[in-house]
Design an enzyme around this catalytic site. Sequence first.
Site, PDB file in Angstrom:
ATOM      1  N   PHE A   1      12.876 -64.990  52.681  1.00 52.52           N
ATOM      2  CA  PHE A   1      12.783 -65.039  54.140  1.00 52.52           C
ATOM      3  C   PHE A   1      14.128 -65.450  54.718  1.00 52.52           C
ATOM      4  CE2 PHE A   1       8.237 -65.996  53.110  1.00 52.52           C
ATOM      5  CZ  PHE A   1       7.729 -64.826  53.654  1.00 52.52           C
TER       6      PHE A   1
ATOM      7  N   TYR B   1      21.697 -58.443  55.546  1.00 53.80           N
ATOM      8  CA  TYR B   1      21.279 -57.219  54.860  1.00 53.80           C
ATOM      9  C   TYR B   1      22.390 -56.767  53.910  1.00 53.80           C
ATOM     10  CZ  TYR B   1      17.173 -56.593  57.839  1.00 53.80           C
ATOM     11  OH  TYR B   1      15.961 -56.751  58.466  1.00 53.80           O
ATOM     12  N   GLU B   2      22.034 -55.814  53.065  1.00 51.94           N
ATOM     13  CA  GLU B   2      22.918 -55.302  52.019  1.00 51.94           C
ATOM     14  C   GLU B   2      24.400 -55.207  52.412  1.00 51.94           C
ATOM     15  OE1 GLU B   2      22.362 -53.940  48.714  1.00 51.94           O
ATOM     16  OE2 GLU B   2      24.538 -53.817  48.794  1.00 51.94           O
TER      17      GLU B   2
ATOM     18  N   GLN C   1      14.336 -55.550  50.134  1.00 50.58           N
ATOM     19  CA  GLN C   1      14.808 -55.071  48.832  1.00 50.58           C
ATOM     20  C   GLN C   1      15.207 -56.149  47.835  1.00 50.58           C
ATOM     21  OE1 GLN C   1      18.270 -52.281  46.819  1.00 50.58           O
ATOM     22  NE2 GLN C   1      17.906 -51.983  48.976  1.00 50.58           N
ATOM     23  N   SER C   2      15.973 -57.139  48.272  1.00 52.18           N
ATOM     24  CA  SER C   2      16.576 -58.060  47.291  1.00 52.18           C
ATOM     25  C   SER C   2      15.504 -58.790  46.482  1.00 52.18           C
ATOM     26  CB  SER C   2      17.477 -59.069  48.002  1.00 52.18           C
ATOM     27  OG  SER C   2      16.702 -59.863  48.893  1.00 52.18           O
TER      28      SER C   2
ATOM     29  N   GLY D   1      41.219 -51.590  35.637  1.00 56.33           N
ATOM     30  CA  GLY D   1      41.307 -52.321  34.377  1.00 56.33           C
ATOM     31  C   GLY D   1      42.611 -52.002  33.671  1.00 56.33           C
ATOM     32  N   GLY D   2      42.667 -52.343  32.407  1.00 55.76           N
ATOM     33  CA  GLY D   2      43.900 -52.150  31.652  1.00 55.76           C
ATOM     34  C   GLY D   2      44.127 -50.712  31.207  1.00 55.76           C
ATOM     35  N   GLN D   3      43.109 -49.849  31.379  1.00 57.23           N
ATOM     36  CA  GLN D   3      43.241 -48.454  30.941  1.00 57.23           C
ATOM     37  C   GLN D   3      43.185 -47.572  32.188  1.00 57.23           C
ATOM     38  OE1 GLN D   3      43.776 -48.029  27.784  1.00 57.23           O
ATOM     39  NE2 GLN D   3      42.938 -49.871  26.846  1.00 57.23           N
TER      40      GLN D   3
ATOM     41  N   ASP E   1      21.670 -56.297  47.492  1.00 59.25           N
ATOM     42  CA  ASP E   1      20.225 -56.493  47.374  1.00 59.25           C
ATOM     43  C   ASP E   1      19.774 -56.491  45.920  1.00 59.25           C
ATOM     44  OD1 ASP E   1      19.499 -56.811  49.997  1.00 59.25           O
ATOM     45  OD2 ASP E   1      19.317 -54.678  50.367  1.00 59.25           O
TER      46      ASP E   1
ATOM     47  N   ARG F   1       1.692 -59.795  55.113  1.00 60.07           N
ATOM     48  CA  ARG F   1       0.983 -60.081  56.360  1.00 60.07           C
ATOM     49  C   ARG F   1      -0.128 -59.053  56.590  1.00 60.07           C
ATOM     50  NH1 ARG F   1       4.382 -61.957  61.381  1.00 60.07           N
ATOM     51  NH2 ARG F   1       6.065 -61.133  60.105  1.00 60.07           N
TER      52      ARG F   1
ATOM     53  N   LYS G   1       0.120 -67.901  59.255  1.00 65.57           N
ATOM     54  CA  LYS G   1       0.147 -68.626  60.530  1.00 65.57           C
ATOM     55  C   LYS G   1      -1.271 -69.022  60.959  1.00 65.57           C
ATOM     56  CE  LYS G   1       4.695 -67.506  61.926  1.00 65.57           C
ATOM     57  NZ  LYS G   1       5.637 -66.601  62.524  1.00 65.57           N
TER      58      LYS G   1
ATOM     59  N   ARG H   1       9.283 -73.357  58.363  1.00 68.90           N
ATOM     60  CA  ARG H   1       8.494 -73.276  59.603  1.00 68.90           C
ATOM     61  C   ARG H   1       7.022 -73.008  59.306  1.00 68.90           C
ATOM     62  NH1 ARG H   1      13.173 -70.775  61.550  1.00 68.90           N
ATOM     63  NH2 ARG H   1      12.394 -68.653  61.285  1.00 68.90           N
TER      64      ARG H   1
HETATM   65  N1  CAO Z   1       1.948 -64.224  57.586  1.00 66.23           N
HETATM   66  C1  CAO Z   1       2.428 -64.641  58.770  1.00 66.23           C
HETATM   67  N2  CAO Z   1       3.750 -64.639  59.081  1.00 66.23           N
HETATM   68  C2  CAO Z   1       4.593 -64.178  58.158  1.00 66.23           C
HETATM   69  C3  CAO Z   1       4.161 -63.714  56.900  1.00 66.23           C
HETATM   70  C4  CAO Z   1       2.772 -63.746  56.625  1.00 66.23           C
HETATM   71  N3  CAO Z   1       2.277 -63.329  55.481  1.00 66.23           N
HETATM   72  N4  CAO Z   1       5.235 -63.309  56.203  1.00 66.23           N
HETATM   73  C5  CAO Z   1       6.315 -63.506  56.993  1.00 66.23           C
HETATM   74  N5  CAO Z   1       5.938 -64.039  58.163  1.00 66.23           N
HETATM   75  C6  CAO Z   1       6.787 -64.407  59.288  1.00 66.23           C
HETATM   76  C7  CAO Z   1       7.713 -65.541  58.950  1.00 66.23           C
HETATM   77  O1  CAO Z   1       7.027 -66.761  58.963  1.00 66.23           O
HETATM   78  C8  CAO Z   1       8.741 -65.395  60.064  1.00 66.23           C
HETATM   79  O2  CAO Z   1       8.233 -66.002  61.212  1.00 66.23           O
HETATM   80  P1  CAO Z   1       9.065 -67.035  62.145  1.00 66.23           P
HETATM   81  O3  CAO Z   1      10.434 -66.450  62.299  1.00 66.23           O
HETATM   82  O4  CAO Z   1       8.256 -67.066  63.412  1.00 66.23           O
HETATM   83  O5  CAO Z   1       9.113 -68.347  61.455  1.00 66.23           O
HETATM   84  C9  CAO Z   1       8.744 -63.892  60.343  1.00 66.23           C
HETATM   85  O6  CAO Z   1       7.660 -63.360  59.610  1.00 66.23           O
HETATM   86  C10 CAO Z   1       9.981 -63.140  59.998  1.00 66.23           C
HETATM   87  O7  CAO Z   1      10.510 -63.458  58.726  1.00 66.23           O
HETATM   88  P2  CAO Z   1      12.050 -63.148  58.434  1.00 66.23           P
HETATM   89  O8  CAO Z   1      12.879 -63.854  59.471  1.00 66.23           O
HETATM   90  O9  CAO Z   1      12.362 -63.448  57.023  1.00 66.23           O
HETATM   91  O10 CAO Z   1      12.106 -61.563  58.614  1.00 66.23           O
HETATM   92  P3  CAO Z   1      13.077 -60.668  59.512  1.00 66.23           P
HETATM   93  O11 CAO Z   1      12.498 -59.309  59.440  1.00 66.23           O
HETATM   94  O12 CAO Z   1      13.339 -61.217  60.867  1.00 66.23           O
HETATM   95  O13 CAO Z   1      14.469 -60.693  58.715  1.00 66.23           O
HETATM   96  C11 CAO Z   1      15.850 -60.418  56.764  1.00 66.23           C
HETATM   97  C12 CAO Z   1      14.635 -59.915  57.562  1.00 66.23           C
HETATM   98  C13 CAO Z   1      15.905 -59.639  55.465  1.00 66.23           C
HETATM   99  C14 CAO Z   1      17.126 -60.188  57.567  1.00 66.23           C
HETATM  100  C15 CAO Z   1      15.686 -61.933  56.482  1.00 66.23           C
HETATM  101  O14 CAO Z   1      14.445 -62.150  55.880  1.00 66.23           O
HETATM  102  C16 CAO Z   1      16.780 -62.504  55.597  1.00 66.23           C
HETATM  103  O15 CAO Z   1      17.921 -62.716  56.029  1.00 66.23           O
HETATM  104  N6  CAO Z   1      16.420 -62.808  54.341  1.00 66.23           N
HETATM  105  C17 CAO Z   1      17.338 -63.440  53.397  1.00 66.23           C
HETATM  106  C18 CAO Z   1      18.376 -62.499  52.908  1.00 66.23           C
HETATM  107  C19 CAO Z   1      17.788 -61.264  52.274  1.00 66.23           C
HETATM  108  O16 CAO Z   1      16.989 -61.307  51.385  1.00 66.23           O
HETATM  109  N7  CAO Z   1      18.272 -60.123  52.725  1.00 66.23           N
HETATM  110  C20 CAO Z   1      18.006 -58.873  52.023  1.00 66.23           C
HETATM  111  C21 CAO Z   1      17.105 -58.019  52.725  1.00 66.23           C
HETATM  112  S1  CAO Z   1      17.159 -56.432  51.999  1.00 66.23           S
HETATM  113  O17 CAO Z   1      18.464 -55.716  52.666  1.00 66.23           O
END
Ligand code: CAO
Length: 415
Positions: free
Chosen positions: A97, A138-139, A17-18, A247-249, A168, A38, A75, A104
Amino acid sequence: MGKALDGVRILDFTHVQSGPTCTQLLAWLGADVIKVERPGEGDATRKQLRDIPGADSLYFTMLNHNKRSVTINTKTPGGLAVLDRLIKTCDVMVENFAPGALERMGITWQHIQALNPRMVVASVKGFGPGPYQDCKVYENVAQCAGGAASTTGEVDGMPLISGAQIGDSGTGLHLALGIVAALYQRNTTGRGQQVLAPMQDAVLNLCRVKLRDQQRLERTHTMHEYPQYPDGKFGDAVPRAGNASGGGQPGAILKCKGWETDPNAYIYFITQAAVWPAICRVIGEPGWIDDEAYATPQARLLHLKPIFRRIEQWTMGKDKFEAMDILNQLDIPCGPILSMKEIAHEPSLRASGTVVEVDHPERGKYLTVGNPIKLSDSPTEVTRSPLLGEHTDEVLAQLGFAASEIQALRAEGAI
Ligand code: CAO
């Protein structure tokens, strides 16, 4: 008519979402947003909270309008080569991400700079530098860590999460502003830069009045507009204040006619000092205008609970819209508690383009929230979210890949 961000091309490496709220806003302002997903899977939200089997969810569609979708497996060597070509030709990369995931993939700031020194690289992370910088977020985690949860809720209740997605979507908004500012600065420096919007920081920014109150509390050990005053106790941190205005009101949510059966038959009522005489007259307490216990804002702070109880006796005799009509004529600030059902059908929100009906090949028609930011010379037209990989061939051809190369990349599993 042209658009504010015409000519800006965004490599949208966001998910959930964010990040998507940020790039959707930029798309609505006219940027060409290319969402990289992906192959075979796409953004996880496509399949989350599904209401129609096999169709992209509302969660996904409502966050990804006006974008193009390209599938790239980063990848694979072929996928990374396509990504590099995108980096060379885009103005901005936006990603959210987990910390370290982009590096990575080999997509470091140095790598991007070497390919395109003008590129702005914008990131959402849960936290900025510090003890939690490596955490996934997350949110609701952001709402807790940014001070919103500890200051939201009933006076005697537990910390509460808001229904507003301030972690988000709130962070996405902050990031979008950072991107536009970085693009503006690039006009003079010729260089891109990194833009970071941590979710904790964005939530705290939206809670800045509570940090104000923390310092007031530490200095004076009391806050007269909080419901804890005058009978309750204050601790050493800003307490939860129910629906007090903060607030003030002074303000409160009051019952209206029908509250026994309708969970949203309520109105928010603000006892703005400027209209105190009008409030007294409309609720049938003209004597309060000159009564020294009620006549000044300072005096009223000692009696807020009985004052709002008396006003509520009046609001309970009207439905929330009748009360609004009467109070608005008297310039008394107030607002109905609107349900999502009422908002979905509100004609003025449809007319302004804030609630929009969109047609989707898998879903059919659905409602979404359009662009809440209105520019007079850059109108927004909301178009449906892309299907997974819908624009892969089109975008790769624009990047200069020949049809045979596209075929080979597909055979390799790179796109
Ligand atoms: N092709 C191949 N691999 C891909 C890809 C693509 N097009 N897109 C993503 N990936 C891979 C990444 O390389 C990563 O792989 P590795 O961990 O092996 O290096 C993997 O997908 C997972 O990515 P991620 O860790 O960002 O995703 P997650 O689902 O595990 O976590 C989230 C999700 C939201 C918790 C995390 O991305 C995060 O903390 N983001 C920052 C904060 C944020 O925006 N949070 C708000 C989310 S909305 O509530």
